[in-house]
Write a protein that holds these residues in place. Structure first.
Motif, PDB file in Angstrom:
ATOM      1  N   LEU A 157       0.854  -1.184   0.000  1.00  0.00           N
ATOM      2  CA  LEU A 157       0.000   0.000   0.000  1.00  0.00           C
ATOM      3  C   LEU A 157       0.891   1.234   0.000  1.00  0.00           C
ATOM      4  CD1 LEU A 157      -2.724  -1.040   2.626  1.00  0.00           C
ATOM      5  CD2 LEU A 157      -2.939  -1.007   0.124  1.00  0.00           C
ATOM      6  N   PRO A 158       0.461   2.335  -0.625  1.00  0.00           N
ATOM      7  CA  PRO A 158       1.322   3.522  -0.712  1.00  0.00           C
ATOM      8  C   PRO A 158       1.817   3.974   0.662  1.00  0.00           C
ATOM      9  CG  PRO A 158      -0.595   3.766  -2.116  1.00  0.00           C
ATOM     10  CD  PRO A 158      -0.832   2.524  -1.325  1.00  0.00           C
ATOM     11  N   ALA A 159       3.095   4.311   0.721  1.00  0.00           N
ATOM     12  CA  ALA A 159       3.727   4.659   2.001  1.00  0.00           C
ATOM     13  C   ALA A 159       3.012   5.822   2.671  1.00  0.00           C
ATOM     14  CB  ALA A 159       5.202   5.007   1.785  1.00  0.00           C
ATOM     15  N   GLY A 160       2.693   5.641   3.949  1.00  0.00           N
ATOM     16  CA  GLY A 160       2.084   6.699   4.740  1.00  0.00           C
ATOM     17  C   GLY A 160       0.586   6.833   4.587  1.00  0.00           C
ATOM     18  N   THR A 161      -0.052   5.938   3.816  1.00  0.00           N
ATOM     19  CA  THR A 161      -1.508   6.010   3.643  1.00  0.00           C
ATOM     20  C   THR A 161      -2.195   5.028   4.585  1.00  0.00           C
ATOM     21  OG1 THR A 161      -1.511   4.337   1.880  1.00  0.00           O
ATOM     22  CG2 THR A 161      -1.291   6.664   1.234  1.00  0.00           C
ATOM     23  N   LEU A 162      -3.430   5.376   4.979  1.00  0.00           N
ATOM     24  CA  LEU A 162      -4.207   4.556   5.897  1.00  0.00           C
ATOM     25  C   LEU A 162      -5.399   3.953   5.169  1.00  0.00           C
ATOM     26  CD1 LEU A 162      -4.026   7.058   8.832  1.00  0.00           C
ATOM     27  CD2 LEU A 162      -3.310   4.676   9.017  1.00  0.00           C
ATOM     28  N   TRP A 163      -5.704   2.695   5.521  1.00  0.00           N
ATOM     29  CA  TRP A 163      -6.758   1.960   4.843  1.00  0.00           C
ATOM     30  C   TRP A 163      -7.556   1.144   5.852  1.00  0.00           C
ATOM     31  CZ3 TRP A 163      -7.226   2.281  -0.550  1.00  0.00           C
ATOM     32  CH2 TRP A 163      -6.166   2.967  -1.179  1.00  0.00           C
ATOM     33  N   THR A 164      -8.863   1.080   5.647  1.00  0.00           N
ATOM     34  CA  THR A 164      -9.719   0.272   6.507  1.00  0.00           C
ATOM     35  C   THR A 164     -10.964  -0.093   5.726  1.00  0.00           C
ATOM     36  OG1 THR A 164     -10.680   0.125   8.729  1.00  0.00           O
ATOM     37  CG2 THR A 164     -11.017   2.199   7.536  1.00  0.00           C
ATOM     38  N   PHE A 301     -15.489  12.559  11.031  1.00  0.00           N
ATOM     39  CA  PHE A 301     -14.723  13.459  11.886  1.00  0.00           C
ATOM     40  C   PHE A 301     -13.416  13.908  11.231  1.00  0.00           C
ATOM     41  CE2 PHE A 301     -11.582  14.130  15.328  1.00  0.00           C
ATOM     42  CZ  PHE A 301     -12.197  15.193  15.979  1.00  0.00           C
ATOM     43  N   LEU A 302     -12.735  12.984  10.561  1.00  0.00           N
ATOM     44  CA  LEU A 302     -11.419  13.296   9.987  1.00  0.00           C
ATOM     45  C   LEU A 302     -11.502  13.886   8.586  1.00  0.00           C
ATOM     46  CD1 LEU A 302      -9.261  10.244  11.142  1.00  0.00           C
ATOM     47  CD2 LEU A 302      -9.467  12.500  12.197  1.00  0.00           C
ATOM     48  N   GLY A 303     -12.615  13.701   7.916  1.00  0.00           N
ATOM     49  CA  GLY A 303     -12.754  14.284   6.581  1.00  0.00           C
ATOM     50  C   GLY A 303     -11.713  13.764   5.615  1.00  0.00           C
ATOM     51  N   GLU A 304     -11.002  14.673   4.964  1.00  0.00           N
ATOM     52  CA  GLU A 304     -10.013  14.273   3.961  1.00  0.00           C
ATOM     53  C   GLU A 304      -8.852  13.492   4.562  1.00  0.00           C
ATOM     54  OE1 GLU A 304      -8.705  17.659   1.814  1.00  0.00           O
ATOM     55  OE2 GLU A 304     -10.651  18.038   0.847  1.00  0.00           O
ATOM     56  N   ALA A 305      -8.647  13.605   5.869  1.00  0.00           N
ATOM     57  CA  ALA A 305      -7.554  12.871   6.521  1.00  0.00           C
ATOM     58  C   ALA A 305      -7.964  11.465   6.948  1.00  0.00           C
ATOM     59  CB  ALA A 305      -7.073  13.652   7.744  1.00  0.00           C
ATOM     60  N   ALA A 306      -9.196  11.072   6.669  1.00  0.00           N
ATOM     61  CA  ALA A 306      -9.695   9.769   7.087  1.00  0.00           C
ATOM     62  C   ALA A 306      -9.051   8.646   6.284  1.00  0.00           C
ATOM     63  CB  ALA A 306     -11.213   9.718   6.928  1.00  0.00           C
ATOM     64  N   PRO A 307      -8.989   7.455   6.856  1.00  0.00           N
ATOM     65  CA  PRO A 307      -8.483   6.311   6.092  1.00  0.00           C
ATOM     66  C   PRO A 307      -9.317   6.049   4.845  1.00  0.00           C
ATOM     67  CG  PRO A 307      -8.641   5.780   8.437  1.00  0.00           C
ATOM     68  CD  PRO A 307      -9.330   7.094   8.248  1.00  0.00           C
ATOM     69  N   SER A 308      -8.662   5.591   3.795  1.00  0.00           N
ATOM     70  CA  SER A 308      -9.358   5.167   2.586  1.00  0.00           C
ATOM     71  C   SER A 308      -9.993   3.801   2.824  1.00  0.00           C
ATOM     72  CB  SER A 308      -8.375   5.086   1.420  1.00  0.00           C
ATOM     73  OG  SER A 308      -7.776   6.345   1.178  1.00  0.00           O
ATOM     74  N   LEU A 309     -10.937   3.442   1.949  1.00  0.00           N
ATOM     75  CA  LEU A 309     -11.652   2.180   2.110  1.00  0.00           C
ATOM     76  C   LEU A 309     -11.046   1.098   1.226  1.00  0.00           C
ATOM     77  CD1 LEU A 309     -15.391   3.319   2.278  1.00  0.00           C
ATOM     78  CD2 LEU A 309     -13.826   2.769   4.160  1.00  0.00           C
ATOM     79  N   LEU A 310     -10.733  -0.029   1.821  1.00  0.00           N
ATOM     80  CA  LEU A 310     -10.261  -1.191   1.080  1.00  0.00           C
ATOM     81  C   LEU A 310     -11.407  -1.791   0.274  1.00  0.00           C
ATOM     82  CD1 LEU A 310      -8.251  -2.863   3.956  1.00  0.00           C
ATOM     83  CD2 LEU A 310      -7.227  -2.003   1.851  1.00  0.00           C
ATOM     84  N   TYR A 360      -2.515  10.212  12.863  1.00  0.00           N
ATOM     85  CA  TYR A 360      -3.872   9.661  12.848  1.00  0.00           C
ATOM     86  C   TYR A 360      -4.348   9.385  14.276  1.00  0.00           C
ATOM     87  CZ  TYR A 360      -7.240   5.777  12.515  1.00  0.00           C
ATOM     88  OH  TYR A 360      -8.317   4.927  12.679  1.00  0.00           O
ATOM     89  N   TYR A 361      -3.518   8.705  15.054  1.00  0.00           N
ATOM     90  CA  TYR A 361      -3.874   8.436  16.449  1.00  0.00           C
ATOM     91  C   TYR A 361      -4.135   9.735  17.216  1.00  0.00           C
ATOM     92  CZ  TYR A 361      -2.632   3.411  16.542  1.00  0.00           C
ATOM     93  OH  TYR A 361      -2.582   2.053  16.366  1.00  0.00           O
ATOM     94  N   GLU A 362      -3.261  10.719  16.994  1.00  0.00           N
ATOM     95  CA  GLU A 362      -3.389  11.970  17.736  1.00  0.00           C
ATOM     96  C   GLU A 362      -4.698  12.684  17.394  1.00  0.00           C
ATOM     97  OE1 GLU A 362      -0.474  15.623  19.144  1.00  0.00           O
ATOM     98  OE2 GLU A 362      -0.192  14.744  17.153  1.00  0.00           O
ATOM     99  N   ARG A 363      -5.104  12.653  16.148  1.00  0.00           N
ATOM    100  CA  ARG A 363      -6.389  13.249  15.782  1.00  0.00           C
ATOM    101  C   ARG A 363      -7.550  12.544  16.476  1.00  0.00           C
ATOM    102  NH1 ARG A 363      -4.064  12.880  10.429  1.00  0.00           N
ATOM    103  NH2 ARG A 363      -3.273  14.891   9.742  1.00  0.00           N
ATOM    104  N   LEU A 364      -7.407  11.239  16.670  1.00  0.00           N
ATOM    105  CA  LEU A 364      -8.480  10.492  17.334  1.00  0.00           C
ATOM    106  C   LEU A 364      -8.628  10.883  18.795  1.00  0.00           C
ATOM    107  CD1 LEU A 364      -7.958   6.936  15.797  1.00  0.00           C
ATOM    108  CD2 LEU A 364      -9.662   8.647  15.159  1.00  0.00           C
ATOM    109  N   LEU A 365      -7.614  11.494  19.374  1.00  0.00           N
ATOM    110  CA  LEU A 365      -7.741  11.981  20.750  1.00  0.00           C
ATOM    111  C   LEU A 365      -8.805  13.060  20.875  1.00  0.00           C
ATOM    112  CD1 LEU A 365      -3.956  12.262  21.730  1.00  0.00           C
ATOM    113  CD2 LEU A 365      -5.541  10.433  22.366  1.00  0.00           C
TER     114      LEU A 365
END
Length: 371
Positions: A157-164, A301-310, A360-365
């Motif tokens: 997966l592209p480096a630094g990207t989040l997926w769920t 909540f995160l908008g554009e910073a949210a994880p992408s969908l697998l 990402y974790y810090e935003r979830l705080l």
């Protein structure tokens, strides 16, 4: 901050330990946590927790796994394993480094937390499921944990990207042994024996056909065997055949169907050939199933910073699923780009991706407590 994360990861990478026997790792993690004004304690063998009390009614948990693999490292890195035959080949050193860095950031912003925070550093993800013992310890209830988050480094997966993805994300696993007991006799008198090798081969073909044909193609599953052991000499019928394999599914209904059909096939072979045939299925880990409501809340909540969908779930397994059986949980993949695969002796990655995970974790705080 990146320098600190990198240092955590490389320090941990040099001291890989297995299962629940993690004395060096636990000392290191505790050394980092103690000055941060949190309560540090062990809820179960080989585990460590850090509790940040913000005076809130609910608690958000973040999980890191700490154990390594029995792999001889071949990265050639200056920070390679100092323990022969052991290596952080699955990225758990990176997972722990991210949560240690998160602890530093929590300590700096304790007064602005929307919920209390429990950091869970667990053992035995690679063996028998350290998450299960933590859940059984009662710590989630005692500290009023209402949601839990976790990450896994993921090659390809592209480096630094989040997926769920909502719902099923990773598989339930079960190790499978099929054992055929026959009767050995010299090949020249084969009709008087019971050929466990031939019966094992038939069992293999029938189980493969059943798994492929008796469920809808959209029902993702894997039931395959990687090892077959039979017989002792070339000129005598085999008295015993063992097939060793694995089963991966995304629902307990599918698991129950496949295990039942395997046993039915073996019972038919018993009746036909006069052998003994049995199938053994390990308990394994449950499927990782993300709370759809929590996934949607985080994406909103995160908008554009949210994880992408697998687009579809992955057939690997993870013991984060035990937490999700107790409370809403959200698991994500953190891309590390084009690296060697997980569990490979050459696995390594650019630690800059860890900063994306910590952010990402810090935003979830800041996620509202009632979500």
């Amino acid at each position: 901050m990146l320098d600190r994360i990198r240092q955590y990861r490389r320090d941990l990478h040099q001291i890989p330990e297995l299962g629940r026997e993690l004395p060096e790792t636990l000392r290191y993690v505790e050394h980092v946590l103690r000055p941060l004004g949190c309560r540090v304690f062990s809820p179960s063998e080989g585990a460590l927790c850090a509790w940040f009390d913000a005076g809130r009614a609910r608690t958000t948990a973040f999980r890191a796994d700490m154990d390594a693999l029995p792999v001889e490292e071949h990265t050639g890195a200056s920070y390679c394993s100092r323990h022969p035959g052991r290596m952080h080949a699955c990225g758990h050193d990176g997972h722990t480094a991210m949560v240690l860095e998160l602890a530093n950031r929590i300590a700096d912003r304790r007064n602005s937390l929307t919920s209390n925070v429990l950091l869970i550093f667990q053992p035995a993800e690679e063996t028998d499921g350290g998450a299960r013992q933590i859940c059984q310890s009662g710590v989630l209830e005692e500290y009023r944990v209402s949601r839990i988050f976790g990450l896994h480094l993921w090659p390809g997966l592209p480096a630094g990207t989040l997926w769920t993805r909502p719902g099923a994300m990773m598989a339930k696993n079960s190790e499978v042994n099929v054992i055929i007991s026959g009767r050995s006799i010299h090949i020249t008198k084969y009709a008087q024996g019971v050929d466990a090798l031939a019966i094992g081969a038939e069992a293999l073909e029938r189980i493969y056909a059943m798994a492929a044909e008796e469920l809808p193609p959209e029902e993702l599953r894997v039931l395959r065997f990687g090892r077959m052991v039979s017989g002792t000499v070339r000129n005598a019928l085999s008295a015993r055949t063992e097939l060793q394999g694995t089963l991966r599914v995304f629902s307990m209904d599918t698991f129950r169907f496949l295990t039942r059909r395997c046993r039915e096939i073996l019972a038919e072979l018993e009746n036909r050939y006069g052998c003994k045939a049995e199938a053994q299925f390990s308990e394994g880990y449950p499927p990782v199933c993300n709370s759809p409501e929590l996934v949607q809340a985080v994406r909103d909540f995160l908008g554009e910073a949210a994880p992408s969908l697998l687009p579809q779930p992955d057939l690997t397994a993870e013991d984060f699923s035990f937490y999700q059986q107790r409370l809403p949980g959200l698991f994500c993949f953190l891309g590390v780009g084009d690296t060697a695969p997980l569990h490979a002796a050459e696995f390594d990655f650019d630690e800059s991706v860890l900063e994306a995970g910590v952010s990402y974790y810090e935003r979830l705080l800041e996620l509202p407590e009632n979500v």
